[in-house]
Scaffold this active site. Sequence first.
Site, mmCIF file in Angstrom:
data_model
loop_
_atom_site.group_PDB
_atom_site.id
_atom_site.type_symbol
_atom_site.label_atom_id
_atom_site.label_comp_id
_atom_site.label_asym_id
_atom_site.label_seq_id
_atom_site.Cartn_x
_atom_site.Cartn_y
_atom_site.Cartn_z
ATOM 1 C CG HIS A 221 -2.076 0.922 1.132
ATOM 2 N ND1 HIS A 221 -1.972 2.284 1.323
ATOM 3 C CD2 HIS A 221 -3.379 0.665 0.847
ATOM 4 C CE1 HIS A 221 -3.162 2.832 1.175
ATOM 5 N NE2 HIS A 221 -4.031 1.878 0.880
ATOM 6 C CB THR A 222 0.613 4.419 -1.894
ATOM 7 O OG1 THR A 222 0.399 3.724 -3.119
ATOM 8 C CG2 THR A 222 1.489 5.626 -2.145
#
Length: 399
Positions: A221-222
């Site tokens: 996930h960013t």
Amino acid sequence: MLPLQGITVLDLTQVIAGPVAGQILGDMGADVIKIEPLEGDHFRPQMGGAWVPAMNRNKRGLALDLKSEGGKQVMWRLVQRADVFMEAFVPGVMTRLGFGYEAVSAVNPGIVYLSISGYGQTGPYRNRAGYDPCIQAETGIMEATGHQDGPPARVGAAPVDQGTGTYGALGVALALLARHRTGRGQHIDLALYDVGVQLMSHWITNYGRTGEDPQRMGMSHTLIVPLRTFATQTQPLYVACTNDAFWHKLLEGIGLAKLKADPRFRTNADRVANRAVLEPILEAAFAAQTCEELLTRLIPAGVPCAPVKKVSDMLHDPHAIARQSFVEMAYPGLGKVMAANNPLRLSDVPVAVRRLGPHLGEHTREILREIGYRDGEIDALAKAKAVRLHEDEPATPSP
């Protein structure tokens, strides 16, 4: 008494989104009449014929040619008695057939009319056909999905279709509640496109703050580290450390408590900034242990985590069985048909398969009798190919 008992729904939809909406309404007690063309829902052949039984339980079936004069007369009789009208054609098709919202509501002002389309009744894309993967492509879902060094990927399920079906049932229920107060029906304009945009809600908020599009991160996930899948000695394990408390518990559970004091990883912002250093350390710790032993420590500690399972694994999972998350139906001519159950659990509303998904035209004669046609008239309509009959006994759930 089921909450929608006494409500009649004319369901002219096909494929996924509309049938899901109709099935939810049928599960809640509505008399949902699945109205198909004489050749049937064009997805009937899918999955060896199991598609319609899986997607259309608790409905009756009527096969009708809306382009024929006799078929139109049948539809108008149904409209006069119905509470809900559901269609899922490209905007303008129902109007050309003579059953657009204006015409239908003029005959039945209390009717709730649900229009499901790819891009909605307005806007420059309104005339385009739209399917779930097309909407995933257009709303950013596909671009945000996939491995960092790979191309955009389609989500393996049908989240836009399923979400649209759920919103469709919700919209109908809310419009019926409004009608109870005002006496008036209304038109619901529901677009797969808008549901796709809604599914990207948190990324829209993030773009508004940062001006950044989401990056493809595979199982990572960013914005959060670690929030990803890790390989173990047995099966992959997904971990979601969405706050620092979970991070500390994770470190205890995987044997890396010493990292709690490391300033590079103290906060989520620190971990995101130092992802390239941290993730190989975590990968080595997970790879040295089995998924099962990790779960015995992480779950009691409250760390959000889950083994990565196949559909076949899930269907044998004791939790899915205990929750009755799926149903098995003995369907004539097909044998066992499995389908997802309705996820709603209302304390006073037992959800059950009261009626199997209909064969094509299975209840045509039954329904036409209810709206005043004699058998001779029904036979004449069938001979004129205005309707299609299926004379088998109505399907009932197997015990």
